[in-house]
Design a protein around this motif. Structure first.
Motif, PDB file in Angstrom:
ATOM      1  N   ALA A   1      -2.466   4.488   3.814  1.00  0.00           N
ATOM      2  CA  ALA A   1      -2.441   3.219   4.663  1.00  0.00           C
ATOM      3  C   ALA A   1      -3.211   1.992   3.836  1.00  0.00           C
ATOM      4  O   ALA A   1      -2.833   0.990   4.083  1.00  0.00           O
ATOM      5  N   ASP A   2      -4.291   2.667   3.654  1.00  0.00           N
ATOM      6  CA  ASP A   2      -5.087   1.364   2.983  1.00  0.00           C
ATOM      7  C   ASP A   2      -4.509   0.966   1.595  1.00  0.00           C
ATOM      8  O   ASP A   2      -4.322  -0.185   1.425  1.00  0.00           O
ATOM      9  N   LEU A   3      -3.868   1.795   0.862  1.00  0.00           N
ATOM     10  CA  LEU A   3      -2.928   1.541  -0.215  1.00  0.00           C
ATOM     11  C   LEU A   3      -1.904   0.407   0.191  1.00  0.00           C
ATOM     12  O   LEU A   3      -1.727  -0.841  -0.337  1.00  0.00           O
ATOM     13  N   ASP A   4      -1.030   0.880   1.309  1.00  0.00           N
ATOM     14  CA  ASP A   4      -0.122  -0.118   1.470  1.00  0.00           C
ATOM     15  C   ASP A   4      -0.735  -1.387   2.015  1.00  0.00           C
ATOM     16  O   ASP A   4      -0.225  -2.470   1.713  1.00  0.00           O
ATOM     17  N   ALA A   5      -1.853  -1.499   2.801  1.00  0.00           N
ATOM     18  CA  ALA A   5      -2.348  -2.787   3.189  1.00  0.00           C
ATOM     19  C   ALA A   5      -2.738  -3.502   1.943  1.00  0.00           C
ATOM     20  O   ALA A   5      -2.595  -4.662   1.812  1.00  0.00           O
TER      21      ALA A   5
ATOM     22  N   VAL B   1      -2.743  -3.346  -9.930  1.00  0.00           N
ATOM     23  CA  VAL B   1      -2.676  -1.923 -10.106  1.00  0.00           C
ATOM     24  C   VAL B   1      -3.602  -1.283  -9.147  1.00  0.00           C
ATOM     25  O   VAL B   1      -4.681  -1.999  -8.967  1.00  0.00           O
ATOM     26  N   TYR B   2      -3.066  -0.098  -8.645  1.00  0.00           N
ATOM     27  CA  TYR B   2      -3.987   0.471  -7.418  1.00  0.00           C
ATOM     28  C   TYR B   2      -4.734   1.770  -7.911  1.00  0.00           C
ATOM     29  O   TYR B   2      -3.693   2.694  -8.429  1.00  0.00           O
ATOM     30  N   VAL B   3      -5.976   2.048  -7.799  1.00  0.00           N
ATOM     31  CA  VAL B   3      -6.526   3.355  -8.107  1.00  0.00           C
ATOM     32  C   VAL B   3      -7.621   3.547  -6.911  1.00  0.00           C
ATOM     33  O   VAL B   3      -7.470   2.946  -6.021  1.00  0.00           O
ATOM     34  N   SER B   4      -8.238   4.649  -6.936  1.00  0.00           N
ATOM     35  CA  SER B   4      -9.304   4.959  -5.891  1.00  0.00           C
ATOM     36  C   SER B   4     -10.358   4.853  -6.611  1.00  0.00           C
ATOM     37  O   SER B   4     -10.470   4.881  -8.106  1.00  0.00           O
ATOM     38  N   SER B   5     -11.817   4.822  -5.879  1.00  0.00           N
ATOM     39  CA  SER B   5     -13.065   4.999  -6.582  1.00  0.00           C
ATOM     40  C   SER B   5     -13.306   6.219  -7.549  1.00  0.00           C
ATOM     41  O   SER B   5     -13.976   6.219  -8.229  1.00  0.00           O
TER      42      SER B   5
ATOM     43  N   ARG C   1      -7.208  -2.501  -8.415  1.00  0.00           N
ATOM     44  CA  ARG C   1      -7.486  -2.635  -6.595  1.00  0.00           C
ATOM     45  C   ARG C   1      -8.037  -1.173  -6.641  1.00  0.00           C
ATOM     46  O   ARG C   1      -7.522  -0.169  -6.832  1.00  0.00           O
ATOM     47  N   ILE C   2      -8.968  -1.097  -5.660  1.00  0.00           N
ATOM     48  CA  ILE C   2      -9.852   0.223  -5.367  1.00  0.00           C
ATOM     49  C   ILE C   2      -9.611   0.317  -3.976  1.00  0.00           C
ATOM     50  O   ILE C   2      -9.974  -0.017  -3.307  1.00  0.00           O
ATOM     51  N   VAL C   3      -8.590   1.371  -3.848  1.00  0.00           N
ATOM     52  CA  VAL C   3      -8.218   1.973  -2.712  1.00  0.00           C
ATOM     53  C   VAL C   3      -9.166   2.753  -2.028  1.00  0.00           C
ATOM     54  O   VAL C   3      -9.960   3.504  -2.694  1.00  0.00           O
ATOM     55  N   ASP C   4      -9.417   2.578  -0.721  1.00  0.00           N
ATOM     56  CA  ASP C   4     -10.343   3.510   0.267  1.00  0.00           C
ATOM     57  C   ASP C   4      -9.857   4.845  -0.186  1.00  0.00           C
ATOM     58  O   ASP C   4      -8.717   5.356  -0.160  1.00  0.00           O
ATOM     59  N   VAL C   5     -10.742   5.655  -0.048  1.00  0.00           N
ATOM     60  CA  VAL C   5     -10.732   7.293   0.139  1.00  0.00           C
ATOM     61  C   VAL C   5     -11.169   7.744   1.418  1.00  0.00           C
ATOM     62  O   VAL C   5     -12.091   7.314   2.051  1.00  0.00           O
TER      63      VAL C   5
ATOM     64  N   VAL D   1       4.824   5.151  -0.179  1.00  0.00           N
ATOM     65  CA  VAL D   1       4.614   3.741  -0.168  1.00  0.00           C
ATOM     66  C   VAL D   1       5.093   3.023  -1.426  1.00  0.00           C
ATOM     67  O   VAL D   1       5.746   1.979  -1.452  1.00  0.00           O
ATOM     68  N   CYS D   2       4.887   4.024  -2.656  1.00  0.00           N
ATOM     69  CA  CYS D   2       5.092   3.067  -3.765  1.00  0.00           C
ATOM     70  C   CYS D   2       6.954   2.955  -3.711  1.00  0.00           C
ATOM     71  O   CYS D   2       7.403   2.095  -4.233  1.00  0.00           O
ATOM     72  N   ARG D   3       7.542   3.777  -3.125  1.00  0.00           N
ATOM     73  CA  ARG D   3       9.015   3.707  -3.210  1.00  0.00           C
ATOM     74  C   ARG D   3       9.676   2.590  -2.250  1.00  0.00           C
ATOM     75  O   ARG D   3      10.193   1.686  -2.513  1.00  0.00           O
ATOM     76  N   ASP D   4       8.614   2.403  -0.989  1.00  0.00           N
ATOM     77  CA  ASP D   4       8.892   1.419  -0.299  1.00  0.00           C
ATOM     78  C   ASP D   4       8.618   0.089  -0.651  1.00  0.00           C
ATOM     79  O   ASP D   4       9.378  -0.882  -0.565  1.00  0.00           O
ATOM     80  N   ARG D   5       7.611   0.017  -1.806  1.00  0.00           N
ATOM     81  CA  ARG D   5       7.209  -1.302  -2.220  1.00  0.00           C
ATOM     82  C   ARG D   5       7.698  -1.600  -3.495  1.00  0.00           C
ATOM     83  O   ARG D   5       7.162  -2.589  -4.266  1.00  0.00           O
ATOM     84  N   GLY D   6       8.287  -0.455  -4.081  1.00  0.00           N
ATOM     85  CA  GLY D   6       8.819  -0.784  -5.563  1.00  0.00           C
ATOM     86  C   GLY D   6       8.100  -0.382  -6.665  1.00  0.00           C
ATOM     87  O   GLY D   6       8.160  -0.978  -7.686  1.00  0.00           O
TER      88      GLY D   6
END
Lengths: 481, 481
Positions: free
Chosen positions: A218-222, A179-183, A204-208, A258-263
């Motif tokens: 971009a960090d989310l996608d990575a 699951v993806y969130v930010s700080s 996962r803590i995506v960068d802000v 990103v969500c759509r590309d990655r499902g």
């Protein structure tokens, strides 16, 4: 209690509340109570014989009020407000008076159908897409939850169901899900990950962006790519419109792409700020929602004149949610459910039972009208901007920008202190302010620095309260310096 | 809405509710509304301008009431009642009026501390053990949840935490976990298994005694042993005191002994019947609870004169629950929490936010006193026994026994029909009864046979309502026969 006794005592309670609201400024905002004070003032044992209702009201004044932090006080700035209003309180009273339990349509059709109407009304007021409503041809719809925490949990369960084709609910969760969130995302999403068995470590803590604190797509996608490469199943991204800490706004459209590309499932948590979209000039906060959001939650109880609890959750497709949450025991089988013509909201939430919460939102929307709701939001934004102006003009303070809603974050600048000592000085100042009873603030931390949070939104807050708050803050800053 | 407008409209609402309660018998018990009726009678769009409060009240009569199934009608027998009472409704109104949000102690100490007192009071009233209270030296305590569903979910999360040493919440659930119920256990436990990632397929259905429908401890032990042999991790057993279908009582002590031997968490779901223990003569329903239960839930909103929502969950050890549910984001850090001297109920529930629900239970207990609560339970049991006497005396009906509480299950005996046709005839009769509006019953299925369920508990139900129900049931039976 007979209806006539209820009539008499009910009027006493209404008077008590009206007097409380009229005189609320006489109380310290934050309770001055010490741990154990309230408990110690109450009898250790329940009464053997019934007591007159006046005894309850007397103890309310004597024991309860000193232990109350006054969320409706115009100088309550600590949290996003519990946004009570007269019509909403009375709507809730009507709900208690009717005493219905709307677990399925049949147990009170009005409880379900009024809710479908009111959440559609709110979607329209906020400019949300038709596929979130119960309009003809829509696969989605809205539901009132107790809180954004529950809404996030329901969204995550729906996302797991969609990702796993129903397997998680049936056979149990297996394999690693992420699951993806930010700080800056609300802790409710981590809590939901713990509850669903995904586990906190798989959040996962995506960068802000260091300035706006908005999630970086971009960090989310990575991070998603790395998890896929490591064999995990990415499930959900939570984008926030108006974070708890500083009301940062994540770039929903870019995250959605990103969500759509990655499902992945895109849940938009607009708990506090979403209702600002009643104002056309704030409608930009919905950018990307119509195109990409699988679910969207906002809390009228935070900033739309509706008392707690009232979170509205909309989904674009209700099928995976219902698949995750539906169980039909024999005692709930009924003709209406089997006809497929009705909504049974028990399949849209964690619990089976549910109150008639739509009444309070309906009552608030009707009393204020779209006009009145807009005026309330605009007033909060303008008051916050005015306060921010004070902070900006004083070089001894640093203003956190942008502040697009009713929250202003700032910090005093201390000289000759390292970061830890600065933070300690700011927290000590906060404590002194809150101890004073004159106002109530809270704090957050950004890049290691403590910021004070001042959230405007209580309907009775006026400019004089913010000016007084600013005076008090400067005095506290100067006092011990 | 100003305090003075609130005062005026509040009194209108109190009058509306008092009139509603006084005249409730004029309404059909079950709404006669068809799917879509209520929705169609409401405007498709929200009002642009505010409306007078009288407009809400007028629509309440015109649109909402026809769509209400009257849970407080004395001939409402369908579900365990939503047990509203005047003092509880007013306690809830006080909660809305104060508008506090008790997520942590500091956000209103009285909200937390009054709750700790009231759940201790209730534990004492029900004869529950001291280790479920906040008494000195206890590791446990009680909390008000919205429903027994949430209570079961919290218990399951605590059980998973204890079984896995905290790993499930942190690293995520891995491996197969199993949960044990009977065919009579509430579906909430299966729902909790779905939500937590255990999965519905890992919920084992333990055999019941074909007559009492109580769980068989020997079969429980055998099923646990088989799961262990197959490599699963058994986690929790749910024993029920007063099942939804027929108020069967599982042998808690014998089930508890199995749990202790095998190291499983014992959750006792006494949602409906647990409150009957206010009467000393019903205290037998607690057998085994003090010795073996890790958690215990009962719903004052079902049968103790407190309006929905009010479930009390007690745990013997709060540590695994708090470990499973606690997250402390920066904005909630405060001196009181860090002192460890206070209870922060956010760690005792799924959501972060919470209403001040203790007020309604406090208000109900004080108004009725222990005496009044006992009288209410005794009245329900006596009325049910009287109705059961009618059924038993009529050879055309079969009474399901025992019926220790307020629920009576029975079925008409049809001649010359196979089981499927019998069931269809019984359900058709039920539909006609409910369509009449004179009373509202529900049904369950035992050993493939449909039974009618008549649940007594609404405070205004008197013998004449049960006699009238019995007359109506016999007429319906005779009519189409």
């Amino acid at each position: 209690m007979t209806p006539e006794e209820f009539r008499a005592h009910g009027k006493q309670v209404v008077d008590w509340i009206a007097d409380y609201l009229a005189g609320i400024e006489a109380h310290p905002v934050r309770s001055q109570s010490a741990p154990g004070d309230v408990r110690a003032a109450l009898p250790a044992h329940p009464p053997e014989r019934g007591e007159p209702f006046e005894a309850v009201l007397a103890d309310l004044d004597r024991v309860v009020l000193p232990g109350i932090t006054h969320w409706q006080h115009p100088s309550f700035f600590a949290y996003f407000p519990a946004n009570a209003s007269g019509p909403a309180i009375l709507g809730d009273l009507l709900s208690s008076g009717l005493g219905v339990q709307g677990m399925v349509w049949a147990t009170s059709p009005a409880c379900t159908e009024l809710e479908t109407v009111v959440v559609d009304w709110l979607a329209e007021l906020l400019g949300l897409p038709a596929h979130f409503t119960f309009a003809e041809g829509s696969a989605g719809g809205g539901v009132i939850q107790d809180s954004a925490s529950s809404a996030a949990l329901v969204a995550l369960l729906a996302a797991l169901d969609r990702a796993g084709g129903g397997v998680p609910a049936a056979a149990g969760l297996s394999g690693r899900h992420t699951v993806y969130v930010s700080s800056q995302t609300h802790s409710a999403v981590e809590k939901a990950a713990r509850i669903t068995g995904i586990g906190a470590e798989n959040v996962r803590i995506v960068d802000v962006d260091p300035h706006t604190l908005a999630m970086l797509p971009a960090d989310l996608d990575a991070k998603i790519a790395a998890d896929i490469a490591a064999g995990a199943t990415p499930v959900l991204v939570c984008a926030t419109v108006g974070t708890t800490g500083t009301t940062a706004v994540d770039p929903v459209a870019d995250i959605g792409a990103v969500c759509r590309d990655r499902g992945l499932w895109l849940h938009v948590d607009a708990a506090y700020a979403g209702v600002a979209a009643v104002c056309p000039e704030m409608r930009w906060i919905n950018d990307g929602v119509a195109e990409f959001a699988d679910s969207y939650a906002t809390n009228p109880h935070k900033w739309l004149l509706t008392n707690f609890d009232c979170t509205v959750l909309w989904v674009a497709d209700r099928a995976p949610m219902v698949d995750a949450l539906s169980i039909l025991p024999e005692f709930l089988r009924n003709t209406a459910t089997e006809s497929g013509e009705v909504i049974d909201y028990r399949d849209w939430q964690i619990s089976l039972g549910r109150r008639f919460r739509a009444l309070k939102l309906w009552s608030a929307i009707r009393w204020y009208g779209a006009e009145g709701l807009r005026a309330h939001i605009r007033s909060g934004i303008a008051l916050a901007a005015g306060f921010a102006g004070h902070v900006r003009a004083d070089e001894r303070f640093l203003l956190h920008e942008p502040h697009p809603f009713g929250l202003v974050c700032f910090r005093p600048l201390w000289t000759g202190l390292d970061v830890d000592a600065e933070n300690a000085a700011t927290l000590a100042m906060l404590e002194r302010l809150n101890d004073s009873g004159a106002l109530y603030l809270s704090h957050t931390k950004v890049s290691g620095r403590v910021l004070l949070r001042l959230a405007v939104g209580v309907p009775t807050t006026r400019r004089e309260h913010l000016d007084a708050a600013w005076d008090r803050i400067r005095e506290e800053y100067e006092g011990p310096a």
